[in-house]
Structure formats: C-alpha cells, structure tokens
Design an enzyme around this catalytic site. Structure first.
Site: not given
Length: 182
Positions: A45, A85
């Site tokens: 990701s 993230k």
C-alpha cells in the site's frame, strides 16, 4: 557461619549478578514501548516509498508533543492492526479528488516528492467516502502512496488522533535501501 547467613550472601550475589541484565532488559522494554519500535511492512500500500518486506524503526516521540503534519508517514491502530499511511488531511481540511488529483482546501496537493510514478499510482475510481469530504475535528485523512492497492481513509474513513502513535522513521532492511523514509 550460619546457614541463614550463607543464604543471604548467596541471594545478594545472585541479585548483583542479575542486576545489570535486568536493567538492560527493562531499559530496552521502555525504549521499545515509548520511544521507538520495529515494524515489518506486510503489503504494497505504500509502494514505491516503502515496499512489502521492508523493516522500519518508527519513532514514537514526535506525536507525544505535536500532531501529525500533512505529508508525513504515520503509524496508527485500526481494528487491532498497525497500519502505515501518509497524512493527507488534518482536522477541518476539505479533501477533494478531481481528475485523479488531490485537493486540500481547494489547493492541488503537490505529491511529486513522494509519488515516484504518478501515472501508475493514481486511481481514485473506487471510494466509500463522498468527495468533497470535510475531515472531522480530532481526525486525520490517511492515504497509501500506492493508491491502486491501498485500503485507506477512502474506504474506512478518517483516523482518530489518539490512534496515531508513531512517525515513519528509518528503513533498516533490505540493506540496499537503508535510510530515512520520507
């Protein structure tokens, strides 16, 4: 010398022998709990910034005394897991996605510093969030750098500040990519 005195001397010697290793273990435990910690990246990701299998040392100190800033890589708890993230939106920001570009408070976000290949990483056709989206007070909007392969705030919504606990730090493995993660 009495048996009691022999036991006292033996116990005192054992305590002296174990004192330094116990202090070392307690110190390491305190450091790994409150200052830094190790994490292995399980998914793609955050590619190309962080790859699956990379090992990072993340820094817990900054978020004890300040809030995350836009563009920083942050580690947070979500449904019992640790995720990593990039911070895109802060409390009260208005996030919008137009023509595969991110706008924060009506200004196009320049992501060229961390998105190496803009064509291959952008894809916003799927999202459970309606845009424009206002980030609630006390929350942060987080996106993975690999937008095609990231479950992030587009799907699960913003992250509460209290769940964000560490700033991305130093890649320690693979050895060919050792360095600060930006």
């Amino acid at each position: 010398m009495s048996v009691l005195n022999k036991y006292k001397i033996a116990i005192k010697g054992l305590i002296e022998f174990l004192k330094e290793p116990i202090l070392a273990v307690l110190t390491a435990l305190m450091i790994s709990t409150f200052i830094i910690s190790h994490t292995k990246i399980p998914t793609g990701s955050m590619m190309l910034t962080i790859n699956p299998g990379d090992h990072l040392i993340v820094n817990r100190l900054p978020y004890y005394y300040r809030d995350p800033d836009r563009g920083e890589i942050a580690v947070f708890k979500f449904q019992g897991e640790n995720l990593i993230k990039r911070v895109i939106g802060k409390p009260h920001d208005i996030i919008n996605i137009i023509d595969n570009n991110i706008y924060v408070n009506s200004e196009k976000l320049d992501e060229s510093a961390y998105l190496k290949s803009l064509e291959s990483t952008y894809e916003f056709s799927r999202s459970d969030i309606q845009f424009p989206y206002k980030v609630p007070d006390g929350y942060y909007f987080m996106l993975g750098d690999n937008r095609r392969n990231s479950m992030d705030s587009r799907y699960f919504g913003p992250i509460p500040r209290e769940n964000i606990y560490a700033k991305g730090g130093v890649r320690i493995y693979p050895f060919s990519r050792i360095g600060i993660v930006k």
